[in-house]
Design a protein around this motif. Structure first.
Motif, PDB file in Angstrom:
ATOM      1  N   ALA A  50       0.831  -1.204   0.000  1.00  0.00           N
ATOM      2  CA  ALA A  50       0.000   0.000   0.000  1.00  0.00           C
ATOM      3  C   ALA A  50       0.866   1.254   0.000  1.00  0.00           C
ATOM      4  CB  ALA A  50      -0.922  -0.009   1.227  1.00  0.00           C
ATOM      5  N   HIS A  51       1.952   1.238   0.768  1.00  0.00           N
ATOM      6  CA  HIS A  51       2.858   2.382   0.782  1.00  0.00           C
ATOM      7  C   HIS A  51       3.675   2.457  -0.507  1.00  0.00           C
ATOM      8  CE1 HIS A  51       1.491   2.665   4.756  1.00  0.00           C
ATOM      9  NE2 HIS A  51       2.412   1.945   5.364  1.00  0.00           N
ATOM     10  N   ALA A  52       3.920   1.309  -1.114  1.00  0.00           N
ATOM     11  CA  ALA A  52       4.794   1.255  -2.286  1.00  0.00           C
ATOM     12  C   ALA A  52       4.184   1.948  -3.501  1.00  0.00           C
ATOM     13  CB  ALA A  52       5.120  -0.194  -2.625  1.00  0.00           C
ATOM     14  N   ILE A  53       2.851   2.063  -3.562  1.00  0.00           N
ATOM     15  CA  ILE A  53       2.235   2.689  -4.729  1.00  0.00           C
ATOM     16  C   ILE A  53       2.340   4.207  -4.698  1.00  0.00           C
ATOM     17  CG2 ILE A  53       0.595   0.783  -4.935  1.00  0.00           C
ATOM     18  CD1 ILE A  53      -1.559   2.605  -3.832  1.00  0.00           C
ATOM     19  N   LEU A  54       2.804   4.774  -3.576  1.00  0.00           N
ATOM     20  CA  LEU A  54       2.807   6.229  -3.422  1.00  0.00           C
ATOM     21  C   LEU A  54       3.671   6.941  -4.453  1.00  0.00           C
ATOM     22  CD1 LEU A  54       1.883   8.722  -1.952  1.00  0.00           C
ATOM     23  CD2 LEU A  54       3.633   8.320  -0.212  1.00  0.00           C
ATOM     24  N   PRO A  55       4.914   6.509  -4.754  1.00  0.00           N
ATOM     25  CA  PRO A  55       5.701   7.262  -5.746  1.00  0.00           C
ATOM     26  C   PRO A  55       5.027   7.342  -7.111  1.00  0.00           C
ATOM     27  CG  PRO A  55       7.097   5.731  -4.548  1.00  0.00           C
ATOM     28  CD  PRO A  55       5.679   5.391  -4.189  1.00  0.00           C
ATOM     29  N   GLY A  56       4.413   6.230  -7.552  1.00  0.00           N
ATOM     30  CA  GLY A  56       3.735   6.254  -8.835  1.00  0.00           C
ATOM     31  C   GLY A  56       2.545   7.202  -8.836  1.00  0.00           C
ATOM     32  N   ALA A  57       1.768   7.158  -7.750  1.00  0.00           N
ATOM     33  CA  ALA A  57       0.640   8.089  -7.642  1.00  0.00           C
ATOM     34  C   ALA A  57       1.138   9.524  -7.584  1.00  0.00           C
ATOM     35  CB  ALA A  57      -0.181   7.756  -6.403  1.00  0.00           C
ATOM     36  N   ALA A  58       2.255   9.739  -6.884  1.00  0.00           N
ATOM     37  CA  ALA A  58       2.824  11.082  -6.792  1.00  0.00           C
ATOM     38  C   ALA A  58       3.320  11.573  -8.146  1.00  0.00           C
ATOM     39  CB  ALA A  58       3.963  11.085  -5.775  1.00  0.00           C
ATOM     40  N   ALA A  59       3.923  10.664  -8.934  1.00  0.00           N
ATOM     41  CA  ALA A  59       4.384  11.051 -10.271  1.00  0.00           C
ATOM     42  C   ALA A  59       3.203  11.461 -11.153  1.00  0.00           C
ATOM     43  CB  ALA A  59       5.148   9.892 -10.911  1.00  0.00           C
ATOM     44  N   ILE A  73      -2.492   4.683 -13.027  1.00  0.00           N
ATOM     45  CA  ILE A  73      -1.458   4.000 -13.798  1.00  0.00           C
ATOM     46  C   ILE A  73      -0.112   4.089 -13.081  1.00  0.00           C
ATOM     47  CG2 ILE A  73      -0.162   4.039 -15.962  1.00  0.00           C
ATOM     48  CD1 ILE A  73      -2.734   5.005 -17.334  1.00  0.00           C
ATOM     49  N   GLY A  74       0.199   5.250 -12.546  1.00  0.00           N
ATOM     50  CA  GLY A  74       1.445   5.408 -11.807  1.00  0.00           C
ATOM     51  C   GLY A  74       1.505   4.513 -10.591  1.00  0.00           C
ATOM     52  N   GLY A  75       0.401   4.415  -9.859  1.00  0.00           N
ATOM     53  CA  GLY A  75       0.360   3.540  -8.693  1.00  0.00           C
ATOM     54  C   GLY A  75       0.540   2.081  -9.055  1.00  0.00           C
ATOM     55  N   LEU A  76      -0.094   1.649 -10.146  1.00  0.00           N
ATOM     56  CA  LEU A  76       0.062   0.264 -10.592  1.00  0.00           C
ATOM     57  C   LEU A  76       1.514  -0.043 -10.966  1.00  0.00           C
ATOM     58  CD1 LEU A  76      -3.120  -0.245 -12.810  1.00  0.00           C
ATOM     59  CD2 LEU A  76      -2.543  -1.512 -10.741  1.00  0.00           C
ATOM     60  N   LEU A 185      -1.461 -13.995  -9.904  1.00  0.00           N
ATOM     61  CA  LEU A 185      -2.824 -13.458  -9.994  1.00  0.00           C
ATOM     62  C   LEU A 185      -3.231 -12.829  -8.673  1.00  0.00           C
ATOM     63  CD1 LEU A 185      -5.693 -13.208 -11.282  1.00  0.00           C
ATOM     64  CD2 LEU A 185      -6.148 -15.489 -10.361  1.00  0.00           C
ATOM     65  N   PHE A 186      -2.919 -13.519  -7.580  1.00  0.00           N
ATOM     66  CA  PHE A 186      -3.271 -12.984  -6.269  1.00  0.00           C
ATOM     67  C   PHE A 186      -2.538 -11.674  -5.995  1.00  0.00           C
ATOM     68  CE2 PHE A 186      -2.217 -12.713  -1.712  1.00  0.00           C
ATOM     69  CZ  PHE A 186      -3.496 -12.508  -1.222  1.00  0.00           C
ATOM     70  N   LEU A 187      -1.250 -11.621  -6.298  1.00  0.00           N
ATOM     71  CA  LEU A 187      -0.506 -10.375  -6.107  1.00  0.00           C
ATOM     72  C   LEU A 187      -1.092  -9.250  -6.959  1.00  0.00           C
ATOM     73  CD1 LEU A 187       3.201 -11.600  -5.979  1.00  0.00           C
ATOM     74  CD2 LEU A 187       1.734 -10.936  -4.072  1.00  0.00           C
ATOM     75  N   GLY A 188      -1.542  -9.594  -8.167  1.00  0.00           N
ATOM     76  CA  GLY A 188      -2.185  -8.596  -9.013  1.00  0.00           C
ATOM     77  C   GLY A 188      -3.477  -8.079  -8.409  1.00  0.00           C
ATOM     78  N   LEU A 189      -4.263  -8.979  -7.802  1.00  0.00           N
ATOM     79  CA  LEU A 189      -5.494  -8.555  -7.140  1.00  0.00           C
ATOM     80  C   LEU A 189      -5.200  -7.633  -5.963  1.00  0.00           C
ATOM     81  CD1 LEU A 189      -7.586 -11.866  -7.084  1.00  0.00           C
ATOM     82  CD2 LEU A 189      -7.879  -9.888  -8.590  1.00  0.00           C
ATOM     83  N   VAL A 190      -4.141  -7.949  -5.215  1.00  0.00           N
ATOM     84  CA  VAL A 190      -3.761  -7.095  -4.087  1.00  0.00           C
ATOM     85  C   VAL A 190      -3.417  -5.701  -4.572  1.00  0.00           C
ATOM     86  CG1 VAL A 190      -2.066  -6.721  -2.252  1.00  0.00           C
ATOM     87  CG2 VAL A 190      -2.997  -9.012  -2.631  1.00  0.00           C
ATOM     88  N   VAL A 191      -2.574  -5.606  -5.597  1.00  0.00           N
ATOM     89  CA  VAL A 191      -2.126  -4.303  -6.088  1.00  0.00           C
ATOM     90  C   VAL A 191      -3.289  -3.500  -6.658  1.00  0.00           C
ATOM     91  CG1 VAL A 191      -0.678  -3.141  -7.791  1.00  0.00           C
ATOM     92  CG2 VAL A 191       0.234  -5.064  -6.503  1.00  0.00           C
ATOM     93  N   THR A 192      -4.130  -4.140  -7.493  1.00  0.00           N
ATOM     94  CA  THR A 192      -5.234  -3.394  -8.100  1.00  0.00           C
ATOM     95  C   THR A 192      -6.241  -2.927  -7.055  1.00  0.00           C
ATOM     96  OG1 THR A 192      -6.313  -5.517  -8.585  1.00  0.00           O
ATOM     97  CG2 THR A 192      -5.059  -4.477 -10.358  1.00  0.00           C
TER      98      THR A 192
END
Length: 285
Positions: A50-59, A73-76, A185-192
């Motif tokens: 959850a914290h790891a998506i922050l740089p992409g969202a910030a970009a 898209i940045g968060g993903l 697939l599970f990791l993808g569900l977590v990230v999305t």
């Protein structure tokens, strides 16, 4: 009196209706994913992601402002990069996966905060970190609904494989070729789901709607299917109560939802059949 307190805010105000719809959609998808995350003993990994998506969202924020598609898209991308990077470090070095994930998420969180702070205001930073469920627009609701439908379809199609992979991943991979694909697939569900959740709850609280209802449901049942349904019910209840608390007491909406879920969790810890009180009474009898 009950009507004015419990129902009128959702009838009278459009922003409350959108917030309730968004929170309910998130509960339908994120809560079952949280059950599998907990059964895999990966709850803290979910928090790190959850914290790891922050740089992409910030970009996305720096380039396009508070636009949902670039931030999503940045968060993903950021979530996938951190997951693959932490996995590569754990695979090719002496460091364990939990340590590499912790290192990556701390770097990502710090980098994302610096990126938002460098151009945005403190209000923008609070929006990215803690979300604004009461300000969900139609684009955000469409994204959350799409993620919910995709997640429910994936769980319906691969639910049995996910359960088997949770219980004994090594055995499942030895008898089925679906082992590795199901894991990814599970990791993808977590990230999305984290990316969808951050639109409403921010990067710091998005994982809360996964973990808290699932952790509370764990005290009431041992069946995975029942646990998923109960976690969804807790998520729906917590969302409605949290939004009402936010409306009537002028509290931040995201933290109010999380505290409502936390209250259900602590009630489950104490009063459930597998909780502290009844367990103590059985031992004393």
């Amino acid at each position: 009196m009950l009507y004015e307190t419990l129902i009128l805010p959702f009838v009278e105000f459009g922003f409350m209706q959108r917030a309730l719809f968004g929170a309910f959609m998130l509960s339908l998808s994120a809560c079952p994913v949280g059950v599998f995350l907990m059964l895999r003993r990966m709850s803290l990994t979910g928090d790190a992601m959850a914290h790891a998506i922050l740089p992409g969202a910030a970009a996305g924020f720096l380039l396009y402002g508070l636009e949902i598609i670039p931030m999503t898209i940045g968060g993903l991308i950021a979530g996938v990069v951190v997951a693959l990077g932490a996995g590569a470090v754990a695979r090719f070095t002496i460091q364990k996966e939990d340590a590499s994930m912790a290192a990556f998420y701390l770097i990502s969180l710090s980098l994302g905060v610096l990126m938002v702070s460098s151009r945005g205001s403190s209000v923008d930073l609070m929006h990215v970190l803690f979300g604004t469920v009461l300000a969900l627009n139609n684009d955000a609701l469409i994204l959350i609904a799409m993620v919910s439908v995709m997640t429910l379809c994936a769980l319906g199609l691969f639910g049995r494989a996910l359960v088997a992979e949770c219980m004994d991943p090594l055995f499942f991979r030895s008898v089925s070729r679906l082992g590795s694909p199901v894991h990814f697939l599970f990791l993808g569900l977590v990230v999305t789901n984290l990316v969808a959740g951050f639109q409403a709850l921010g990067t710091l609280l998005a994982v809360g709607l996964m973990i808290l209802p699932a952790a509370g449901a764990r005290f009431w049942t041992q069946s995975v299917a029942t646990m998923c349904l109960l976690s969804v019910a807790i998520g729906l209840f917590s969302s409605a109560v949290g939004l009402l608390l936010s409306y009537h007491a002028s509290l931040p909406s995201g933290p109010a939802i999380m505290l409502s879920a936390g209250s259900v969790y602590f009630f489950s810890v104490i009063a459930s059949p597998r909780g502290l009180l009844l367990s103590h009474l059985r031992r004393s009898a």
